[in-house]
Design a protein around this motif. Structure first.
Motif, PDB file in Angstrom:
ATOM      1  N   THR A  40      54.791  43.001  34.188  1.00 26.07           N
ATOM      2  CA  THR A  40      54.614  42.386  34.731  1.00 26.07           C
ATOM      3  C   THR A  40      53.743  42.922  36.997  1.00 26.07           C
ATOM      4  O   THR A  40      53.196  42.580  36.887  1.00 26.07           O
ATOM      5  N   THR A  41      54.154  43.961  36.452  1.00 27.38           N
ATOM      6  CA  THR A  41      53.300  44.854  38.142  1.00 27.38           C
ATOM      7  C   THR A  41      52.115  44.945  37.851  1.00 27.38           C
ATOM      8  O   THR A  41      51.732  44.694  39.066  1.00 27.38           O
TER       9      THR A  41
ATOM     10  N   ARG B 252      57.156  54.232  39.233  1.00 26.24           N
ATOM     11  CA  ARG B 252      56.087  53.915  38.445  1.00 26.24           C
ATOM     12  C   ARG B 252      55.750  54.991  37.874  1.00 26.24           C
ATOM     13  O   ARG B 252      56.417  56.233  38.174  1.00 26.24           O
TER      14      ARG B 252
ATOM     15  N   LEU C 246      67.298  44.725  32.375  1.00 23.62           N
ATOM     16  CA  LEU C 246      66.087  44.712  32.858  1.00 23.62           C
ATOM     17  C   LEU C 246      66.118  44.643  34.724  1.00 23.62           C
ATOM     18  O   LEU C 246      66.693  43.603  35.079  1.00 23.62           O
ATOM     19  N   LEU C 247      65.374  45.586  35.213  1.00 24.16           N
ATOM     20  CA  LEU C 247      64.794  44.932  36.794  1.00 24.16           C
ATOM     21  C   LEU C 247      64.873  43.687  36.832  1.00 24.16           C
ATOM     22  O   LEU C 247      63.813  43.401  36.480  1.00 24.16           O
TER      23      LEU C 247
ATOM     24  N   PRO D  28      60.729  40.266  32.997  1.00 23.39           N
ATOM     25  CA  PRO D  28      61.707  41.445  33.478  1.00 23.39           C
ATOM     26  C   PRO D  28      60.341  41.806  34.879  1.00 23.39           C
ATOM     27  O   PRO D  28      59.118  41.794  34.710  1.00 23.39           O
TER      28      PRO D  28
ATOM     29  N   ASN E 254      54.643  42.970  25.460  1.00 28.15           N
ATOM     30  CA  ASN E 254      55.514  44.264  26.061  1.00 28.15           C
ATOM     31  C   ASN E 254      57.013  43.582  27.170  1.00 28.15           C
ATOM     32  O   ASN E 254      57.556  44.359  27.948  1.00 28.15           O
ATOM     33  N   LEU E 255      57.257  42.735  26.970  1.00 29.35           N
ATOM     34  CA  LEU E 255      58.652  42.177  28.161  1.00 29.35           C
ATOM     35  C   LEU E 255      60.178  42.356  27.064  1.00 29.35           C
ATOM     36  O   LEU E 255      60.297  41.454  25.801  1.00 29.35           O
ATOM     37  N   ASP E 256      60.692  43.159  27.519  1.00 30.58           N
ATOM     38  CA  ASP E 256      62.020  42.928  26.877  1.00 30.58           C
ATOM     39  C   ASP E 256      62.770  42.525  28.045  1.00 30.58           C
ATOM     40  O   ASP E 256      63.204  42.730  29.162  1.00 30.58           O
TER      41      ASP E 256
ATOM     42  N   GLN F 203      60.764  48.778  40.905  1.00 32.59           N
ATOM     43  CA  GLN F 203      59.652  49.553  40.266  1.00 32.59           C
ATOM     44  C   GLN F 203      59.011  50.992  40.397  1.00 32.59           C
ATOM     45  O   GLN F 203      58.942  51.494  41.167  1.00 32.59           O
TER      46      GLN F 203
ATOM     47  N   SER G 295      58.753  44.855  35.170  1.00 32.37           N
ATOM     48  CA  SER G 295      58.325  45.672  34.812  1.00 32.37           C
ATOM     49  C   SER G 295      56.847  46.564  34.912  1.00 32.37           C
ATOM     50  O   SER G 295      55.933  45.665  35.352  1.00 32.37           O
ATOM     51  N   THR G 296      56.630  47.041  34.219  1.00 32.11           N
ATOM     52  CA  THR G 296      54.741  47.729  34.079  1.00 32.11           C
ATOM     53  C   THR G 296      54.623  46.502  33.875  1.00 32.11           C
ATOM     54  O   THR G 296      53.151  46.473  34.275  1.00 32.11           O
TER      55      THR G 296
END
Length: 486
Positions: A100-101, A140, A39-40, A95, A32-34, A138, A97-98
């Motif tokens: 990691t968050t 949501r 990226l943020l 990143p 799921n990681l780009d 991030q 991202s969703t």
């Protein structure tokens, strides 16, 4: 992928190359990681401190004490795993991202890992700065965003919350609540909304008023002049605790000051990364106690107490409030900490003719945050006839953790179930708990297990003992009688 993340992958595999403990694998996170540069990532304002990250030696002592890891069984949902993610995001290799968050969101912030860590890793500081970064950077989902806005725009503001409670009071009294719960559609609509509704305690008339006067004189000779923080949620959902606290303090020679302009301390927003809102609430509270000339500022809810003691850190970058915040924090005392220090002078009577067996439940921000565990037990043992029992896994979080039981209902529910089972196994006829969140969570899971064991704040027990109110064979009946006399 960063060297630190690759090191993490190798360290968490056994000799056969299998990931230990069914922990998070690449197909669950990595796919799921780009890793594109656009990226943020964390911004430049107070990112997780690399020196604190480097203090972690990956020993794994934190795993057995981490409640989210116990329930989810994934390395990334442990303090050690989250520190690896923080490091990767800091380095620009992972990143924000969703994917990691969600692992930062799964943390209860209970601080058990801070107590356990042999290397002294300040995970509390790391997760605090990370959550602020997440909230700023991030995006949501719309349902998540709306739910969080509802929580943070109402819960810290008693007057706003009271407006919301009026229709909810009718919802309870008209029987609509029983109908909605029997239909069970809320959970399919939103597990978070269902959890919020399930945690709603009975709403009393006291929730709509603040009856305590601004100055309550000491009984007998005055020993101290103290201020009392009412809390934003507790004063509505369990106002008897504040009433009992005032009576215990005045009975032990304290003049009590209750500033009428006081609001929320900011604990709820602080624990969820709402940095600007927390600072605003902290400044307002400091202003409300200005000029009161107090020996101590008393709090009877552990989550609030931990945040109040952190004001010096929270406002360290504010030139106008920096020193005032330090002075304020230096005066903050949990009521149990304060009374154990200054000593009880009021006469204590038995709570019932037969010995009373009770269990004290350690709230996380009391035990791990404020390092207070002995004092509550010392006070309770001074009540004649009290027999104190200790539960298994006393340091394990109950799952409340501010609004965690709303935002992460499944993990919270499992922790609540475990906590109540451990408390009941002591055979105690009463549970003492010194935090409003724990009170709501434990009461809810006692109900789910069909148990009627009362949950009371230690100040309520001391208050009954001082006033000579005895608990009958059914403590809940005596509590109801006592409340009607208040």
């Amino acid at each position: 992928m960063s060297a630190s993340y690759e090191k993490f992958e190798s360290e968490t595999k056994d000799a056969e190359g299998t990931d230990k403990g069914s922990r998070l694998k690449g197909d669950e996170l990595g796919s799921n990681l780009d890793f594109s540069p656009s990226l943020l990532a964390f911004d430049a304002h107070n990112p997780p401190d690399p020196t604190l990250i480097d203090a972690c030696v990956h020993c794994g002592f934190c795993l057995s004490t981490c409640p989210s890891y116990r329930v989810l069984g994934k390395e990334m949902d442990s303090p050690r795993g989250r520190i690896y993610l923080m490091d990767g995001v800091n380095e620009g290799q992972i990143p924000l991202s969703t994917a990691t968050t969600q692992h930062f969101d799964s943390c209860l912030g209970c601080l058990a890992c801070v107590t356990t860590c042999p290397s002294g890793v300040r995970y509390d500081k790391l997760i605090e700065s990370t959550r602020s970064q997440v909230e700023r950077n991030q995006t949501r989902s719309l349902p998540e965003t709306l739910l969080r806005r509802l929580i943070f725009s109402t819960f810290p503001y008693p007057d706003r919350l009271r407006l919301m409670l009026r229709p909810l009071g009718l919802y309870q009294k008209t029987g609509l609540q029983r109908l909605v719960r029997s239909l069970g559609f809320l959970k399919s609509l939103s597990p978070q909304l269902a959890a919020m509704e399930a945690m709603l305690p009975p709403i009393s008339a006291q929730a709509f008023q603040d009856p305590l006067p601004e100055v309550i004189p000491a009984q007998g000779k005055q020993r101290y002049r103290v201020g009392l923080l009412l809390g934003c949620v507790q004063r509505l959902f369990n106002p008897e605790v504040n009433d009992a606290t005032v009576r215990v303090l005045t009975a032990n020679g304290c003049e009590v000051i209750v500033p009428p302009t006081q609001g929320c301390c900011g604990a709820l927003t602080h624990h969820q990364g709402q940095e600007d809102q927390t600072k605003t609430l902290a400044r307002q509270l400091i202003d409300s106690f200005a000029g009161t000339n107090l020996d101590a500022i008393i709090i009877n809810a552990s989550g609030c107490g931990h945040t109040l003691k952190e004001y010096g850190s929270i406002l360290q970058d504010d030139p106008e409030y920096r020193e005032r915040a330090k002075d304020f924090a230096a005066k903050v005392k949990d009521v149990q900490e304060f009374l154990a220090d200054v000593g009880l002078t009021a006469h204590l009577s038995p709570l019932q003719d037969e010995p009373l067996t009770l269990v004290y439940q350690d709230a996380c921000h009391m035990l791990h945050g404020q390092k207070i565990s002995v004092q509550p037990r010392q006070l309770l043992k001074q009540i004649p006839g009290v027999r104190l029992r200790e539960p298994v896994d006393a340091a394990l979080c109950c799952g409340s953790a501010g609004v965690y039981n709303i935002l992460q209902p499944e993990v919270a529910a499992e922790l609540g179930r475990q906590k109540v089972e451990n408390l009941l196994q002591t055979g105690a006829s009463l549970i003492a708990s010194a935090n409003i969140g724990c009170f709501v969570q434990i009461s809810r899971h006692l109900q789910l297990q069909g148990k009627t064991v009362p949950v009371l704040h230690p100040m309520q027990l001391l208050d009954y003992s001082i006033r000579g109110i005895q608990l009958t064979a059914s403590p809940s009946e005596a509590i109801a009688v006592s409340s009607s006399r208040t």
